[in-house]
Every structure is written in C-alpha cells, then in structure tokens.
Design an enzyme around this catalytic site. Sequence first.
Site, PDB file in Angstrom:
ATOM      1  N   GLU A 166       0.849  -1.192   0.000  1.00 30.07           N
ATOM      2  CA  GLU A 166       0.000   0.000   0.000  1.00 30.07           C
ATOM      3  C   GLU A 166       0.883   1.239   0.000  1.00 30.07           C
ATOM      4  OE1 GLU A 166      -4.088   1.524   2.134  1.00 30.07           O
ATOM      5  OE2 GLU A 166      -2.546   0.674   3.403  1.00 30.07           O
ATOM      6  N   ALA A 307       2.164  -0.197  10.868  1.00 30.39           N
ATOM      7  CA  ALA A 307       1.503  -1.482  10.627  1.00 30.39           C
ATOM      8  C   ALA A 307       0.684  -1.398   9.348  1.00 30.39           C
ATOM      9  CB  ALA A 307       0.603  -1.858  11.805  1.00 30.39           C
ATOM     10  N   MET A 308       0.394  -2.571   8.778  1.00 31.06           N
ATOM     11  CA  MET A 308      -0.337  -2.657   7.512  1.00 31.06           C
ATOM     12  C   MET A 308      -1.285  -3.846   7.537  1.00 31.06           C
ATOM     13  SD  MET A 308      -1.079  -1.761   4.495  1.00 31.06           S
ATOM     14  CE  MET A 308      -2.124  -2.654   3.342  1.00 31.06           C
ATOM     15  N   GLU A 309      -2.509  -3.626   7.064  1.00 29.96           N
ATOM     16  CA  GLU A 309      -3.619  -4.558   7.259  1.00 29.96           C
ATOM     17  C   GLU A 309      -3.740  -5.656   6.224  1.00 29.96           C
ATOM     18  OE1 GLU A 309      -5.334  -0.982   4.865  1.00 29.96           O
ATOM     19  OE2 GLU A 309      -3.918  -1.271   6.508  1.00 29.96           O
ATOM     20  N   HIS A 342      -6.888  -1.288  15.254  1.00 24.45           N
ATOM     21  CA  HIS A 342      -6.943  -0.545  13.993  1.00 24.45           C
ATOM     22  C   HIS A 342      -6.841  -1.495  12.800  1.00 24.45           C
ATOM     23  CE1 HIS A 342      -6.166   3.231  11.639  1.00 24.45           C
ATOM     24  NE2 HIS A 342      -5.611   2.345  10.809  1.00 24.45           N
ATOM     25  N   GLU A 343      -5.819  -2.338  12.814  1.00 21.45           N
ATOM     26  CA  GLU A 343      -5.570  -3.195  11.651  1.00 21.45           C
ATOM     27  C   GLU A 343      -6.632  -4.276  11.480  1.00 21.45           C
ATOM     28  OE1 GLU A 343      -3.501  -2.098   9.639  1.00 21.45           O
ATOM     29  OE2 GLU A 343      -2.526  -0.689  10.991  1.00 21.45           O
TER      30      GLU A 343
END
Length: 891
Positions: A166, A307-309, A342-343
């Site tokens: 992303e 962080a990344m989902e 959040h993720e």
Amino acid sequence: MRRNLVTASITLALFGAAFQAPAQATAEMVAAAPSAQVTTQLPRTARPSHYAIDVTPHADKLAFDGKVKISLDVLMPTSSIVLQAANMTFANSVLVTKAGKKLTPKVSVDADNQTATFTFDKPLAAGGYVLTTDYTGVINTQANGLFALDYQTEAGQKRALYTQFENSDARKFVPSWDEPDFKATFDLTVNAPTGEMVVSNMPIASEKDAGNGIKRVVFQTSPKMSTYLLFLSLGEFDRATLMGENGSGKPVEIGVIAQKGKVEQARYALEASRDVLREYNDYFGVPFPLPKLDNIAAPGRSQFFSAMENWGAIFTFESALLLDPRISNVSDQQRVFTTAAHEIAHQWFGDLVTMAWWDDLWLNEGFATWMEGRTTQKLHPEWDQDNVDAVYTSRGAMGRDAYATTHPVVQHVATVEQASQAFDGITYGKGSAVIGMLEDYVGSDNWRSGVRSYIKKHAYGNAVTDDLWAEIDKAAPGKSFVQVAHDFTLQPGVPLIKASASCAAGKTVVALEQGEYTIDRPGKTPLRWHVPVAVRGADGTVARTLVDGKASVELPGCGPILVNDGQKGYYRTLYASAQFKALSDGFAKLPVADQLGLMMDASALAAVGLQPESDMLELTGKVPLDASPNLWQMVAGTLGGIDDMFEGDAKRQAAARKYALSRLSPKFEQLGWDNKEGDSATTKQLRSGLIGTLSGLGDAKVITEARRRFDASLADPKSLSPDLRRTVLGIVARNADAVTWDKLHAMAKAEKSSMIRDQYYGLLAAAKDEALARRALDMALTDEPGVTNSAGMIGSVSREHPDMAFDFAVAHREQVDKLVDSTSRARYYPGLGGNATDPKMVDKIRAFADAHIAATSRRDAETVISGIQTRIKLRAERKPQVDAWLKKNGY
C-alpha cells in the site's frame, strides 16, 4: 494502515512547539462528489480475475525471479494489454486464448508511468485469456515492494524479507492491475530456503523439498481482493497461535510471528487480537472470512507507518507488536492493543470492502481509527476513565484542518505520489472525529445497522463514500443525514460556533451562529455547514439542534451553558465573554471531557486572536492538584508551549518558567518519581510527561535526578523501571555532553535486541548540543544504524536543529534518497524544516520544491511553509499578551 502521524494540538503548534504537519493534503478547498467512473491510470480494456504467482527470492543478491499466470477478460477489442510494473524485466511472455491458441506479444516498459505493455499483431477479441510471463524484480531496503530487513541477534546479523504494497507497490512484486478496484483471487507459490518460515495471507496448502536447500511452499487460494493487500514474508521466525472463531461458529487460527526467540513478547498482541476479532465479528455482523489471522512482527522501523492490514497477515513493526518486559510500559501496551484494533478493523473496512480509488481512502483509515478508539474504550475502559481520547483526536485534526493547505476528507487523488500523501491527519483524525459526530447524531444503533448493511452489500467489492451514506440514511430516516455528512466530508475546514445566552422568566435562550475557525486566513469568508450541536444547561438538560447559519435553543433555568456537550461535535466554540466567565468560574464542576474541550478551544482561539490569552492562562490556574491527569497533561503542554515560544529571549522565558514551575512542581512532588500502588495508566503517563516537561523547562533537580538514575542503570539495568526508562533516557540524550553521548553510542553498538538497539540510535539524534547533532547526522549516512533507522535519525535531529538537518539532507540528497521510499520524499525533506523559526527556511523549502518536487506533489511543502510563516506571525502577536498576564500575576 497505521500511520505515524503527528497530531499535536494547536496549543503546541502555535503556543510553542513547532507545527509539524502530518503527511498532507490536497489544495482543493471543495471536493466534488465521487463520480460513477472510478479513476484509473490504466486502460479499461481488460480486467484480471486470478493471479498464479511463483517467486524465488534471492535475499543475498537483493533480487528475485518470478513467474505469473494471469486469468483475464478482455472487455473490448484491443491490440495491447497494459498493466503496472516497476523495476522489472520480462521474458517468455505468452497469451493463451480460450481455444488454446498461443500468442506471443512484444513487451515494452514505461519506467516513468510504471507500466508494462504487451502488444499483439492483431486486435484481441473480447473474451477470456491467460497471460503468462517470466520476470525479475528488485528486493528493496526500504518498506516498499518486496524488501529486506537486516537485524542483530545473539547469533549475529540476520536478514528477513517482507512485502509492503500500500498504496501502489504491488507492481514492484508482480506485474498486475495494481489499483484498488481491480480485485482478483491469488495463488502464491514461494521457493524459499529450507530453514525459513514462509507466511502469506492464507494458510499453506502444501510444502515439499525442492532440493539444494530449497523448499516449495504453496498457499491456499485467497479471496477476491485488491493487489495492495497481498503479503509475503520469509525468515527465521517463530509462530504462536490460539484458536478464535469467525462469528458464525467456524474456527479462526490467530497467530503471531516474530524473529526466533521473540514470539513470547507478542503474547499480549495474540490475546488482544482474539478479543478484538470477537468484538468485530459481533459489531459488523459479517463473519471474518479467512481461516487464519496472523500478525507478523518485523525488526526495524519506518518513519511513515507502523503497521499494515494485509488480509489475514497483518504486518507490524516490532515496536507496535512486541512487549519486552525490560523496557515496555503501559503506553507500549496501549499501542500494541490500539494497533491491533486498527488493523483488524481493516479486515472488514478496507479488505472485505475496499474503497474504489484513493479519493475515498478515509473509508479505510478514518473508520479504522474510529473503530480503534471505540473498541479500546469498550475493552479497556481503565485506560480512558475520563472518555477523552476522542477529544484529543478531534482537536488534533482541527489543528491541521484550519490551514489553507487542508483538504476535504473525500479528496481527489490523481497520481501515485498524491495517493501516498493522502495518508494524513485529515484522512485519519478528522475522518474518525466526523464518524464519531455522525454516530452521535443518528444514534449508535442506527449507525451500526447502516454499517452492517454496507458491509454485507459490498462484500468482496469496492465502494465510495456515498455508498456508506446511503445505508446510514436508510437506517436513520428523517435526520437530513446525507446533507450533514456531505458538508463535513466534501469540504474542508473547521466550523466555529459562536454562542451567547440570555435568561428571562427562568429560561435561558442560547443564540448560536456558525462561522469558520481558521489559522492563516483571518479575513476568509466562512464556509457553511449543517452542524449538529448539543447544548447543556445549568440543570443538566441537553438541547440539540442543527445549526445552518444561525439557530437558537431554549433551556430551563439560569446559569452557565455548555456548547458541544460531551465534545462529540467537530467544531470549535467561541463563547461570549459573559458565558466564558461563567463556565470558567464553574470549571471544576464540568466533566473532564468538557473541561479539556474548553481548554483546547480557548487555547486555539487565543492563538489566532479570537479570544484573550488571559482566558486560557487563567484556566491553567484553575486545575486543582487532585484533578484528572488528562487536565494536568493539558496544563503541562500549554506551559511547555509558552516556554518554547520565548526560546532565545532569556528574560521573558525566565518569567514564563517561574509561573510554569509554580504550577507543575507541586503536582510532580505529589506524584513523585516512582509508581505507587494503584496508580492508573493515566497517572503513570502523567508522571513521565511531567518529568519530561520539567526537564524541558530547565528544572535542574529533575535533570540531575534523571542523570543519576541513568548512571545507576548502567551498573544495574533493573534499577530503571520500564515506566520511566524512555523518559529518563530521553532527558539524558537531549542534555548529553560528549562523554554521555559516547556511553549511549556504546550501548547502541553492544545491544543485541533489534528493538532496543533502534531506540538507542534514535536517542543519539536527540542532542541539543550542535556538535553531537552533527555526529548523529554523519552517522546516519553510514551502515551502522541500519538503513531503516537513518532517515528517522535525520528527522530526530531536525526537532532541535531544523536548519542543520534540512541543509545536511539536501547537501547529501543522493544518499538520503536511498533511505526514503520514492513516494515519501515530497513530504520528508520539507518536514525536516518544519520546526524552523527563521523565515529563511521558507525560501529553502521553496527552492528545494522547485528543483526536486513535482508541481502536483507540493502540498506537504506548502503546508510546512504555511506553518512556519503563521507560527512566526502569531507568536509575535501573542507574546505581549502573555507578558502582560505574567506581569499582572507577579511573574
């Protein structure tokens, strides 16, 4: 994605600490409603349905080989298929028709547009095809595409590989339609070293020895998803798991993955993920659709995100996932939980339902930020006993939103670089705050019903903001909901509600008038919003109205009235002087959230000359010793900001410090240096905050004690508690002499824990001493700190020495460029000058932008420039008022 956003309140931005814009903004002042035609940078002549990817990474060579088979549909006759690819070469490309005929295309690459074009001798008819190609790619050293992270362990240096796609970097891993609305399913096969663990979005389907120390790992087919959510990681990892369920009775394996020997430090994150997943299954009403949910801890860091989902395989840097008992405190625990919250929210809002294009990025990030806050409050109310976290979120966003360089929540994005810049405080903070206000306006049950309907209706597809509004509007008829929602998402800025009151015959009539709060445009014609406003009367009665220009409400009794009851509205309130005095006199009787909101609004309005400075300063004197830690944090931040404002003027600063110490020292004496049994999380955080503020005010006793505790910890590391460790080390590093700096340097070089080592190198860049700051800058360009620390070190130097850091980075731009991913450079370099107080920095940033930043990507530069200019102007206007108040009160 959890971005590293600076959302400091306007108190710090203008009273003292320099305005540091989070990743910014479009210049458009009013966005058009989303069009039916989704933005694309590719021809709409073909569309993928499935990718079968086979990759062989060569970690030692920082390169990889790949082979991809893409099932696609040609939608209209065309002689070429164009997809996105970056830093790739191609070979053995073949297109197979449904009839089995093989066509050999010519392949051309456009590096500037990041595309690969497969051209055929004759036009292709509409229908289904399979495109196969071999390709090679590059393994990067920053977090984009497939990248390598080197880290130190007791057994020596190790290297692990991860992906970060992303917003637009899947094209660096696989040639693809790398845009959100080109969803497809994925099969991934990886040829990896036998001793390494391989992780992707789905569980492993098969694994076999391929000889020569290589194993072939095949993953199960993914659901239909966007390219930016694909994930791959491999390295020497451990994995811990527990079983959860998907909300409909099916099991979900929840896992955490970390470098060998560290997985137990992720135990808290594992349990938090189970609890959050259970909560979200209930809230969204749609079962989690994957059989597993991993969270992968990575050493190193990024200055732009934590962080990344990735669907089913969340990527998180160690500092936001691991809790090391030697160094981790309650704030770290909170960060781990909120990052997970959040993720995991993204697994529905973003992954299952994805925005159609980056214009609606806030549908992902604003919603995940709001869900993070809501879920943390529900599952850990002890962390926010005063219900103030949402106040911080909204007021932090307002500090950014009041500048001319802001943008609407729904913003137009035209380029990849603009998409990267869209991850900012408006998208996250304002998006979250507006959702909180809208939920309060329509009611939580109606809001959730609308959200559930939206998720169910658009599952595995794409959506725009109006798709969500349509479902909320159905769930809450008769509320003019869409009008209110459009006002707050399709235009930028912060409403200002002016309030006055009169009382007669035992009733109070409150007159409300809507304007606009702006920082750098005092003569601006206000925009107009339909603003949901809640007014609380003296007896606790709450009246609600929708302010469209002007409105009034009537309340029983006479006495103080409070606008924005509970502080859920996204607006600032300017009271007539009589109403503000009545609230100020009864300040102690207000709920903490309203006390905090009143202080924040008074500070912000004073900053731009709409309210006397004395109003805010008087409030700092009305906070008693036993008040909420949140209020004392506000007082400390305000007084620390005044101190910064007088930096370089010793006489005036001395007067301000005398007052600040008279307020803060008694509170700190009450708390003491060490935790007491029963201390709440906010009390522990206040203790650390006060120690930091007092040291910044030059309190010699605090600085001396911090140094004493640091020296003691060198002999006995356990003598320095995790709750104070970061604060004490920060004070020591900021005030370091050469001997102390060398001690910290030796600690950094000797440290084997990657997470602690990263912290030490960050401390080396915090020194006030110019010579030591220069040493840190020079070190940042060496291999010693590690390539993911270097850009952050330069950024840390810029907090104390913005001119030095900016000039250094520009002078060494070719080297620094390698430390920052290409789409982030347009905000990184201007951000280094953000703390400047010399107007010459404006010219430097403009010159840099003219030379090195595309005209379409200068929003960050313009935001930083506006922040510097406005801060200089407003400080000059405010200092005499502060001087007068201090003198009047004997300081």
